[in-house]
Design a protein around this motif. Structure first.
Motif, PDB file in Angstrom:
ATOM      1  N   ALA A  36      36.091  38.466  40.781  1.00 44.58           N
ATOM      2  CA  ALA A  36      35.279  37.721  41.344  1.00 44.58           C
ATOM      3  C   ALA A  36      34.583  38.326  42.352  1.00 44.58           C
ATOM      4  O   ALA A  36      33.207  38.544  42.665  1.00 44.58           O
ATOM      5  N   GLN A  37      35.416  39.033  43.483  1.00 43.03           N
ATOM      6  CA  GLN A  37      34.943  39.748  44.848  1.00 43.03           C
ATOM      7  C   GLN A  37      34.340  41.098  44.127  1.00 43.03           C
ATOM      8  O   GLN A  37      33.262  41.423  44.707  1.00 43.03           O
ATOM      9  N   LEU A  91      32.527  33.107  43.481  1.00 37.26           N
ATOM     10  CA  LEU A  91      33.751  33.253  44.242  1.00 37.26           C
ATOM     11  C   LEU A  91      34.935  32.012  44.038  1.00 37.26           C
ATOM     12  O   LEU A  91      35.859  32.247  44.749  1.00 37.26           O
ATOM     13  N   THR A  92      34.313  31.025  43.299  1.00 38.12           N
ATOM     14  CA  THR A  92      35.276  30.257  42.833  1.00 38.12           C
ATOM     15  C   THR A  92      36.185  30.346  41.692  1.00 38.12           C
ATOM     16  O   THR A  92      37.339  29.773  41.299  1.00 38.12           O
ATOM     17  N   ASP A  93      35.970  31.464  41.206  1.00 35.78           N
ATOM     18  CA  ASP A  93      36.659  32.001  39.900  1.00 35.78           C
ATOM     19  C   ASP A  93      38.204  32.239  40.270  1.00 35.78           C
ATOM     20  O   ASP A  93      38.674  32.853  41.346  1.00 35.78           O
ATOM     21  N   GLU A  96      39.494  37.622  31.708  1.00 35.61           N
ATOM     22  CA  GLU A  96      38.563  37.915  32.966  1.00 35.61           C
ATOM     23  C   GLU A  96      37.595  38.840  32.705  1.00 35.61           C
ATOM     24  O   GLU A  96      36.664  39.087  33.472  1.00 35.61           O
ATOM     25  N   HIS A 134      35.939  36.131  52.712  1.00 36.93           N
ATOM     26  CA  HIS A 134      36.324  37.233  51.769  1.00 36.93           C
ATOM     27  C   HIS A 134      36.172  38.502  52.813  1.00 36.93           C
ATOM     28  O   HIS A 134      34.906  38.900  53.002  1.00 36.93           O
ATOM     29  N   ASP A 188      40.323  34.389  39.247  1.00 38.36           N
ATOM     30  CA  ASP A 188      40.700  35.809  39.349  1.00 38.36           C
ATOM     31  C   ASP A 188      39.830  36.366  40.638  1.00 38.36           C
ATOM     32  O   ASP A 188      38.716  36.670  40.453  1.00 38.36           O
ATOM     33  N   GLN A 189      40.399  36.313  41.916  1.00 34.73           N
ATOM     34  CA  GLN A 189      39.615  36.426  43.026  1.00 34.73           C
ATOM     35  C   GLN A 189      39.294  38.051  43.137  1.00 34.73           C
ATOM     36  O   GLN A 189      38.221  38.372  43.382  1.00 34.73           O
TER      37      GLN A 189
END
Length: 156
Positions: free
Chosen positions: A48-49, A40-42, A13, A83, A44-45
């Protein structure tokens, strides 16, 4: 930083976060929304965010005084709609922009804003109404004191 350049001991990550930040820093304007959507499709949100939030901060700061900000913000809002943290950050950048450009804004929007935005306004803006409001109703003692100092520094 390429994925290959990272140590084998580096958690995946962390490698992806660095790669996302690099890609977002270099993305062409015409490809920005697609890249943000992809990041944003990762799986690990949180990571990603966080990467997208850094990108929002960089882009919003650069676009803030420009007329291009509003169409960019509308388009970005569609991409980040699911999100809540990112929507809040974009909304707060819009409030920062309104205050910095002496556009209409409401006191409730500022008193309800995050510590991040209140500190940013107290630290960065010469906006008498906003500083007075934060000096009295800022969320923390630090914000209130910084706003008071900003009022004191004002000439005249």
């Amino acid at each position: 930083m390429s994925l290959e350049a990272c140590s084998e001991d580096e958690p995946s990550e962390h490698v992806r976060f660095a790669a996302h930040l690099q890609a977002l820093a270099q993305v062409a304007v015409t490809e920005e929304l697609d890249l943000v959507s992809t990041v944003l499709t990762d799986p690990d949100q949180a990571m990603a965010q966080s990467a997208v939030a850094r990108h929002l901060d960089r882009r919003a700061a650069g676009l803030c005084p420009d007329h291009a900000y509003e169409p960019w913000a509308r388009s970005m809002a569609e991409v980040i709609a699911r999100h809540p943290f990112l929507i809040q950050r974009l909304r707060e950048w819009s409030l920062f922009r309104a205050i910095s450009l002496a556009q209409p804004w409401t006191p409730d929007a500022l008193t309800d804003a995050s510590d991040w935005l209140q500190r940013k306004i107290a630290d960065c803006l010469d906006a008498p109404d906003a500083l007075a409001l934060l000096a009295e109703h800022g969320r923390t003692k630090r914000i209130r004191n910084t706003a008071k100092a900003g009022i004191t520094r004002r000439p005249g």
